[in-house]
Design an enzyme around this catalytic site. Structure first.
Site, PDB file in Angstrom:
ATOM      1  N   SER A  17      46.403  32.113  36.650  1.00 43.02           N
ATOM      2  CA  SER A  17      45.645  33.037  35.801  1.00 43.02           C
ATOM      3  C   SER A  17      45.429  34.357  36.546  1.00 43.02           C
ATOM      4  O   SER A  17      45.482  34.403  37.782  1.00 43.02           O
ATOM      5  CB  SER A  17      44.280  32.418  35.463  1.00 43.02           C
ATOM      6  N   ILE A  19      44.655  37.531  38.559  1.00 39.96           N
ATOM      7  CA  ILE A  19      45.209  38.181  39.758  1.00 39.96           C
ATOM      8  C   ILE A  19      46.270  37.294  40.406  1.00 39.96           C
ATOM      9  O   ILE A  19      47.339  37.772  40.807  1.00 39.96           O
ATOM     10  CB  ILE A  19      44.061  38.501  40.741  1.00 39.96           C
ATOM     11  N   ASP A  38      47.157  25.409  41.405  1.00 39.41           N
ATOM     12  CA  ASP A  38      45.984  25.701  40.570  1.00 39.41           C
ATOM     13  C   ASP A  38      45.378  24.400  40.078  1.00 39.41           C
ATOM     14  O   ASP A  38      46.106  23.440  39.802  1.00 39.41           O
ATOM     15  CB  ASP A  38      46.373  26.595  39.372  1.00 39.41           C
ATOM     16  N   VAL A  65      41.193  23.213  45.285  1.00 40.17           N
ATOM     17  CA  VAL A  65      41.092  23.657  46.687  1.00 40.17           C
ATOM     18  C   VAL A  65      39.869  23.070  47.393  1.00 40.17           C
ATOM     19  O   VAL A  65      39.770  23.152  48.620  1.00 40.17           O
ATOM     20  CB  VAL A  65      41.083  25.201  46.808  1.00 40.17           C
ATOM     21  N   TYR A 159      28.126  34.469  45.475  1.00 37.47           N
ATOM     22  CA  TYR A 159      29.454  35.107  45.436  1.00 37.47           C
ATOM     23  C   TYR A 159      29.565  36.154  46.546  1.00 37.47           C
ATOM     24  O   TYR A 159      30.573  36.221  47.257  1.00 37.47           O
ATOM     25  CB  TYR A 159      29.675  35.742  44.062  1.00 37.47           C
ATOM     26  N   LYS A 163      32.277  36.065  49.619  1.00 35.78           N
ATOM     27  CA  LYS A 163      33.297  37.101  49.864  1.00 35.78           C
ATOM     28  C   LYS A 163      33.087  37.804  51.200  1.00 35.78           C
ATOM     29  O   LYS A 163      34.060  38.247  51.818  1.00 35.78           O
ATOM     30  CB  LYS A 163      33.333  38.089  48.690  1.00 35.78           C
ATOM     31  N   THR A 194      40.381  40.242  34.054  1.00 32.32           N
ATOM     32  CA  THR A 194      40.871  38.854  34.024  1.00 32.32           C
ATOM     33  C   THR A 194      39.831  38.000  33.315  1.00 32.32           C
ATOM     34  O   THR A 194      38.741  38.471  32.981  1.00 32.32           O
ATOM     35  CB  THR A 194      41.088  38.284  35.449  1.00 32.32           C
TER      36      THR A 194
HETATM   37  P1  NAP Z   1      40.757  33.906  36.990  1.00 28.16           P
HETATM   38  O1  NAP Z   1      41.569  34.635  35.984  1.00 28.16           O
HETATM   39  O2  NAP Z   1      39.615  33.075  36.522  1.00 28.16           O
HETATM   40  O3  NAP Z   1      41.738  33.030  37.895  1.00 28.16           O
HETATM   41  C1  NAP Z   1      41.255  32.139  38.860  1.00 28.16           C
HETATM   42  C2  NAP Z   1      42.154  30.915  38.888  1.00 28.16           C
HETATM   43  O4  NAP Z   1      41.666  30.039  39.925  1.00 28.16           O
HETATM   44  C3  NAP Z   1      42.088  30.110  37.576  1.00 28.16           C
HETATM   45  O5  NAP Z   1      43.360  29.651  37.195  1.00 28.16           O
HETATM   46  C4  NAP Z   1      41.173  28.965  37.948  1.00 28.16           C
HETATM   47  O6  NAP Z   1      41.356  27.807  37.150  1.00 28.16           O
HETATM   48  C5  NAP Z   1      41.589  28.719  39.372  1.00 28.16           C
HETATM   49  N1  NAP Z   1      40.622  27.896  40.078  1.00 28.16           N
HETATM   50  C6  NAP Z   1      39.282  27.824  39.897  1.00 28.16           C
HETATM   51  N2  NAP Z   1      38.752  26.876  40.674  1.00 28.16           N
HETATM   52  C7  NAP Z   1      39.778  26.326  41.382  1.00 28.16           C
HETATM   53  C8  NAP Z   1      39.864  25.286  42.329  1.00 28.16           C
HETATM   54  N3  NAP Z   1      38.772  24.587  42.706  1.00 28.16           N
HETATM   55  N4  NAP Z   1      41.074  24.990  42.870  1.00 28.16           N
HETATM   56  C9  NAP Z   1      42.179  25.655  42.474  1.00 28.16           C
HETATM   57  N5  NAP Z   1      42.161  26.635  41.546  1.00 28.16           N
HETATM   58  C10 NAP Z   1      40.969  26.981  41.018  1.00 28.16           C
HETATM   59  O7  NAP Z   1      40.100  34.933  38.031  1.00 28.16           O
HETATM   60  P2  NAP Z   1      40.687  36.215  38.807  1.00 28.16           P
HETATM   61  O8  NAP Z   1      39.880  37.371  38.407  1.00 28.16           O
HETATM   62  O9  NAP Z   1      42.153  36.279  38.716  1.00 28.16           O
HETATM   63  O10 NAP Z   1      40.222  35.826  40.280  1.00 28.16           O
HETATM   64  C11 NAP Z   1      41.115  35.592  41.347  1.00 28.16           C
HETATM   65  C12 NAP Z   1      40.420  35.941  42.647  1.00 28.16           C
HETATM   66  O11 NAP Z   1      40.099  37.343  42.664  1.00 28.16           O
HETATM   67  C13 NAP Z   1      39.077  35.221  42.860  1.00 28.16           C
HETATM   68  O12 NAP Z   1      38.970  34.855  44.226  1.00 28.16           O
HETATM   69  C14 NAP Z   1      38.055  36.288  42.537  1.00 28.16           C
HETATM   70  O13 NAP Z   1      36.833  36.072  43.190  1.00 28.16           O
HETATM   71  C15 NAP Z   1      38.768  37.523  43.053  1.00 28.16           C
HETATM   72  N6  NAP Z   1      38.273  38.789  42.510  1.00 28.16           N
HETATM   73  C16 NAP Z   1      38.394  39.059  41.188  1.00 28.16           C
HETATM   74  C17 NAP Z   1      37.930  40.280  40.727  1.00 28.16           C
HETATM   75  C18 NAP Z   1      38.043  40.659  39.286  1.00 28.16           C
HETATM   76  O14 NAP Z   1      37.451  41.679  38.899  1.00 28.16           O
HETATM   77  N7  NAP Z   1      38.779  39.919  38.458  1.00 28.16           N
HETATM   78  C19 NAP Z   1      37.354  41.205  41.611  1.00 28.16           C
HETATM   79  C20 NAP Z   1      37.255  40.876  42.944  1.00 28.16           C
HETATM   80  C21 NAP Z   1      37.733  39.663  43.400  1.00 28.16           C
HETATM   81  P3  NAP Z   1      40.395  27.608  35.858  1.00 28.16           P
HETATM   82  O15 NAP Z   1      40.899  28.558  34.842  1.00 28.16           O
HETATM   83  O16 NAP Z   1      40.566  26.173  35.484  1.00 28.16           O
HETATM   84  O17 NAP Z   1      38.997  27.930  36.325  1.00 28.16           O
END
Ligand code: NAP
Length: 255
Positions: A17, A19, A38, A65, A159, A163, A194
Site C-alpha cells: 500500500s 509509500i 506485508d 513485522v 508515533y 519515528k 495514502t
Molecule cells: P499505508 O498506505 O497504510 O501502508 C502501510 C502498509 O503497512 C499497509 O499495507 C499495512 O497493512 C502494512 N502494515 C501495517 N502493519 C503491519 C505489520 N504489522 N506488518 C507488516 N505490514 C504492516 O501507509 P503509508 O502512508 O504508505 O505508510 C508507510 C510508512 O510511511 C509508515 O511507516 C508511515 O509511518 C510512514 N509515513 C507516512 C506518511 C504519510 O503522510 N503517508 C508520512 C510520514 C511517514 P494494512 O493495510 O493491513 O494495515
C-alpha cells in the site's frame, strides 16, 4: 532488466500500500527483484500484479513485522532464492489520541504503534542482517517529519516517539555496520496521500492547512515523491551516504 538497481534483491515491508507500494514499483522499474512483505497479502499481491504488468519481477510474502520468529523464518526462506541486498523498513501505522485519554486505549496505542513502527524495524533488520552484510547491502528506514517535531500533529506521542526511534536506530546502525560496507539511511516523508491519513485529510482540513503553512512547495505528496529518494539511497548513486535522513516533505522544516 538494466537500471540503477539491476542485480539487487529488495525486500520492502508494508509494500502492499501507499509509500511502500510506490517504492516497490520504482525499485522494479530500476531492475531490482522485489520481495513485497506485508501483513495485508491482498495488498502485496496487488503490488506484484502492478510490477508484473510493467514487466518487472516481484513476489509477495505475508509477514507481520511484530512477529520476530516469522521475520526470521521469512528471511531464511527468501534467502533460498538469493540474499536480500536492499531492505526498506516501511511498514507503519498511526493513531492520534491524547496521552490524557482513556488509560487502556493510550496504552494499547503505545504498544501497537511502538510494536510495529519501532520493534518491527528491529525485527526485520535483525532477520536480514547476515544477508545484508554478505551483500554489502543498503537499509532504508521510513521516518517522518515526526522524527524531529510534533507540533503540526498533536496527540501522537507514540508515533512521534517511534519515528524519533527510527532515526536513532538508523544512525546507530550506520555507525556499527559501516565497516561491513552496509549503508543505513532514512527518509522523512511529509504529508503523503495514502490510506494512513485518508480519514484525517478528509475530516480535518485544519490539519492539512497547518501542514501546508509549513510546506513551501504548497502541496501534499504522492508515493512517487518518496520513491525517488528511496531509489537513490538503495543505489550506488549514494555510495558515500550513510546515517542520513532525506526529507521528502516539500521543505517542511524551512518554515
Ligand atoms: P499505508 O498506505 O497504510 O501502508 C502501510 C502498509 O503497512 C499497509 O499495507 C499495512 O497493512 C502494512 N502494515 C501495517 N502493519 C503491519 C505489520 N504489522 N506488518 C507488516 N505490514 C504492516 O501507509 P503509508 O502512508 O504508505 O505508510 C508507510 C510508512 O510511511 C509508515 O511507516 C508511515 O509511518 C510512514 N509515513 C507516512 C506518511 C504519510 O503522510 N503517508 C508520512 C510520514 C511517514 P494494512 O493495510 O493491513 O494495515
Amino acid at each position: 532488466m538494466a537500471g540503477l538497481l539491476a542485480g539487487h534483491i529488495a525486500a520492502v515491508t508494508g509494500g502492499g500500500s501507499g509509500i511502500g507500494q510506490g517504492i516497490c514499483q520504482a525499485y522494479a522499474r530500476e531492475g531490482a527483484r522485489v520481495v513485497v512483505l506485508d501483513v495485508n497479502l491482498e495488498g502485496a499481491n496487488e503490488t506484484i500484479g502492478l510490477i508484473a504488468a510493467a514487466g518487472g519481477k516481484a513476489s509477495a510474502v505475508a509477514l507481520d513485522v511484530t512477529d520476530r520468529a516469522a521475520c526470521k523464518a521469512a528471511a531464511a526462506d527468501i534467502a533460498k532464492g538469493g540474499n536480500v541486498s536492499v531492505l526498506v523498513n516501511n511498514a507503519g501505522i498511526n493513531r492520534r489520541n491524547p496521552i490524557t485519554g482513556d488509560p487502556a486505549a493510550v496504552a494499547k496505542d503505545w504498544d501497537d504503534i511502538l510494536g510495529i513502527n519501532l520493534d518491527g524495524v528491529f525485527n526485520v533488520t535483525h532477520a536480514f542482517l547476515e544477508q545484508l552484510r554478505a551483500t554489502r547491502g543498503r537499509i532504508v528506514n521510513i521516518g517522518s517529519i515526526q522524527s524531529f517535531v510534533h507540533a503540526s500533529w498533536p496527540n501522537s506521542a507514540a508515533y512521534t516517539t517511534s519515528k524519533h526511534g527510527v532515526l536513532g536506530f538508523t544512525r546507530a546502525l550506520a555507525a556499527e555496520l559501516g565497516k561491513d560496507g552496509v549503508r543505513v539511511n532514512a527518509i522523512g516523508p511529509g504529508l503523503i496521500e495514502t490510506r494512513i491519513n485518508a480519514a484525517a485529510r478528509a475530516n480535518n482540513p485544519d490539519m492539512v492547512a497547518a501542514v501546508m503553512r509549513h510546506t513551501p512547495l504548497n502541496r501534499t505528496g504522492k508515493p512517487e515523491d518518496v520513491a525517488g529518494p528511496a531509489v537513490f539511497l538503495a543505489s550506488d548513486m549514494s555510495s558515500y551516504v550513510t546515517g542520513c535522513i532525506i526529507m521528502a516533505d516539500g521543505g517542511f522544516r524551512t518554515l
